[in-house]
Motif scaffolding. Structure first.
Motif, short mmCIF file in Angstrom:
data_model
loop_
_atom_site.label_atom_id
_atom_site.label_comp_id
_atom_site.label_asym_id
_atom_site.label_seq_id
_atom_site.Cartn_x
_atom_site.Cartn_y
_atom_site.Cartn_z
N ALA A 124 0.83 -1.21 0.00
CA ALA A 124 0.00 0.00 0.00
C ALA A 124 0.86 1.26 0.00
CB ALA A 124 -0.93 -0.01 1.21
N PHE A 125 1.85 1.31 0.88
CA PHE A 125 2.63 2.54 1.01
C PHE A 125 3.66 2.69 -0.11
CE2 PHE A 125 0.72 2.45 5.20
CZ PHE A 125 0.46 3.80 5.42
N LEU A 126 4.20 1.58 -0.59
CA LEU A 126 5.12 1.68 -1.73
C LEU A 126 4.37 2.09 -2.99
CD1 LEU A 126 7.68 -1.24 -1.40
CD2 LEU A 126 8.01 1.19 -0.91
N LEU A 127 3.15 1.61 -3.15
CA LEU A 127 2.34 2.04 -4.29
C LEU A 127 2.09 3.54 -4.24
CD1 LEU A 127 -0.42 -0.66 -4.92
CD2 LEU A 127 1.32 0.14 -6.52
N PHE A 128 1.85 4.05 -3.03
CA PHE A 128 1.68 5.50 -2.90
C PHE A 128 2.92 6.23 -3.41
CE2 PHE A 128 2.34 9.52 -0.77
CZ PHE A 128 1.14 10.18 -0.99
N VAL A 129 4.10 5.76 -2.99
CA VAL A 129 5.34 6.42 -3.42
C VAL A 129 5.48 6.34 -4.95
CG1 VAL A 129 7.86 6.36 -3.30
CG2 VAL A 129 6.50 5.97 -1.23
N LEU A 130 5.27 5.18 -5.51
CA LEU A 130 5.44 5.00 -6.96
C LEU A 130 4.47 5.85 -7.77
CD1 LEU A 130 5.99 1.13 -7.09
CD2 LEU A 130 7.71 2.91 -7.46
N ILE A 131 3.21 5.89 -7.33
CA ILE A 131 2.19 6.61 -8.10
C ILE A 131 2.24 8.11 -7.85
CG2 ILE A 131 -0.32 6.90 -8.39
CD1 ILE A 131 -0.59 3.88 -7.77
N TYR A 132 2.54 8.50 -6.63
CA TYR A 132 2.45 9.92 -6.27
C TYR A 132 3.79 10.66 -6.29
CZ TYR A 132 -2.48 9.58 -5.18
OH TYR A 132 -3.84 9.43 -5.27
N TRP A 133 4.89 9.95 -6.43
CA TRP A 133 6.18 10.66 -6.52
C TRP A 133 6.19 11.66 -7.66
CZ3 TRP A 133 10.61 10.88 -3.58
CH2 TRP A 133 11.69 11.54 -4.17
N PRO A 134 5.75 11.30 -8.88
CA PRO A 134 5.74 12.28 -9.96
C PRO A 134 4.83 13.48 -9.67
CG PRO A 134 5.48 10.05 -10.83
CD PRO A 134 5.30 9.97 -9.35
N ILE A 135 3.77 13.25 -8.92
CA ILE A 135 2.85 14.34 -8.58
C ILE A 135 3.46 15.26 -7.54
CG2 ILE A 135 0.62 14.84 -7.49
CD1 ILE A 135 -0.43 12.23 -8.74
N LEU A 136 4.06 14.68 -6.52
CA LEU A 136 4.57 15.48 -5.40
C LEU A 136 5.92 16.12 -5.69
CD1 LEU A 136 3.56 13.02 -2.54
CD2 LEU A 136 2.57 15.27 -2.99
N SER A 137 6.64 15.62 -6.66
CA SER A 137 7.99 16.14 -6.93
C SER A 137 8.02 17.13 -8.09
CB SER A 137 8.96 15.00 -7.20
OG SER A 137 8.57 14.27 -8.36
N ARG A 138 6.85 17.39 -8.69
CA ARG A 138 6.78 18.33 -9.82
C ARG A 138 5.93 19.53 -9.46
NH1 ARG A 138 5.47 13.70 -14.40
NH2 ARG A 138 7.53 12.70 -14.39
N PRO A 139 6.12 20.65 -10.16
CA PRO A 139 5.32 21.85 -9.88
C PRO A 139 3.84 21.58 -10.09
CG PRO A 139 7.21 22.39 -11.26
CD PRO A 139 7.14 20.90 -11.20
#
Length: 399
Positions: A377-392
């Motif tokens: 669950a938490f690794l999926l969050f990182v994989l899916i949301y990293w591009p969202i949270l690390s970009r403007p």
């Protein structure tokens, strides 16, 4: 968009533009890494340089490592909406991140460091965050939310109790601090979930052209839900696992269940970003009922504690993070592709962990399945949301 813009935004790194960006990623990474290491320690003999009781270390790092990071990501973001204050960002935000990281490092290396130093480092994060939040709220006259500062301060006290237990100065302090921390985190969830869940549900109904007044909110019921949780705190401090605690937990379950029913969550069953919040709040009611049943059915306290922690805590944290991450980055308010598996995995983790606590014969296989689902669950969050949270932000606005 050029590379410079993707790396820096509003005169600073994008990841340091708003607290939810780094703290949500840290929450997910730490939640996954901690549980994976714990299972490897239990079943694979992974050596951990711990100078404290391993079981209480595991509980401590979930309660005072993972959860405060999630609280920081949400609270430091939400209070900007409440007050109109500028967000904590860049150097100030980095300093708070480093303080949290130092606490985690100290706890992981507690076998190599003096325990007084471990305590001093680990205890610093929550008071620092509480002081900053209090300063912003007071400056903007937002006195209503000072209750959250009080709860964070009490959570610091619970952390201190655990460290007194670790050091041997109070042998019962570790267990008492763990119970108090769960009570306080549950109270925070009742307050925060009680604000956002009905509001988001009503807004969604309005956007669907439906009647938002179907979601019934009552300030009296909100106060009753809050005070029913607060009333448990002194009882748990004086008489944990007692009949009186059971009765208080039953009352809190009934009040919170009544309030949850009034929000009409089934009206938004077609929107995962909404129903997951109702599911998390339902976990709180279940955990309170299990707590009420504990002395009567001779249940292990582990049953209600995991229902509140792995069930309610894990589900609400991921429910909030998946929503805030898109809402505060200017993206459409919908769950990204494949992200529904985050919810399926965390619900599975909580349910299986509680079953394992209920049935001792299933403890080890249930712990394994639950841990795998939790990490997924938490690794999926990182994989899916990293591009969202690390970009403007997608809409070009700062933040």
């Amino acid at each position: 968009m050029n590379d410079t813009t993707s790396l820096r935004h509003d005169d600073g790194p994008v990841l340091l533009a708003f607290a939810f960006r780094p703290f949500f990623l840290l929450t997910a990474l730490y939640a996954a890494g901690l549980v994976a290491a714990w299972v490897a320690f239990l079943f694979g003999g992974l050596p951990l340089p711990l100078g404290v009781n391993p079981i209480q270390w595991h509980a401590h790092e979930l309660l005072f490592g993972m959860v405060p990071a999630a609280i920081a990501g949400f609270l430091l973001t939400a209070m900007c909406n409440w007050t109109g204050a500028s967000p904590l960002k860049s150097g100030g935000l980095l300093a708070l991140i480093l303080l949290w990281t130092a606490g985690r490092a100290a706890m992981w290396l507690s076998g190599w460091l003096p325990l007084w130093l471990v305590a001093a480092i680990d205890l610093a994060f929550l008071p620092a965050m509480a002081a900053y939040v209090a300063r912003v709220l007071l400056r903007h006259g937002n006195y209503r939310n000072l209750v959250l500062v009080a709860l964070l301060s009490l959570l610091t006290g619970a952390n201190l109790l655990m460290h007194l237990g670790f050091s041997g100065l109070w042998l019962g302090g570790g267990r008492l601090g763990e119970i108090l921390a769960l009570d306080l985190i549950a109270t925070l969830m009742v307050v925060i979930g009680g604000r956002i869940t009905p509001a988001f549900t009503a807004n969604w109904l309005r956007m669907q052209g439906k009647d938002p007044t179907q979601v019934r909110r009552s300030e009296a019921l909100d106060r009753a839900a809050f005070w029913s949780m607060v009333a448990i705190l002194p009882v748990d401090l004086a008489m944990p696992f007692s009949v009186l605690t059971s009765l208080m937990a039953l009352f809190a379950a009934l009040v919170n269940g009544w309030r949850l029913h009034a929000w009409r969550g089934w009206k938004a069953s077609g929107e995962p970003l909404i129903w997951i919040l109702h599911f998390a709040m339902a976990w709180i009611v279940v955990a309170l009922l299990l707590k009420a049943m504990t002395p009567w059915l001779a249940l292990s306290p582990s049953v209600w504690m995991h229902a509140m922690g792995a069930g309610a805590g894990g589900t609400l944290i991921l429910g909030v993070m998946t929503r805030v991450a898109v809402g505060h980055t200017g993206r459409p308010m919908r769950l990204p592709r494949l992200a529904i598996w985050i919810y399926i995995a965390v619900i599975t983790a909580g349910a299986v962990r509680v079953i394992g606590a209920f049935v001792p014969q299933l403890a080890y296989p249930a712990l394994t399945v639950s841990a795998v689902a939790w990490v997924v669950a938490f690794l999926l969050f990182v994989l899916i949301y990293w591009p969202i949270l690390s970009r403007p932000r997608a809409d070009g606005r700062p933040g």
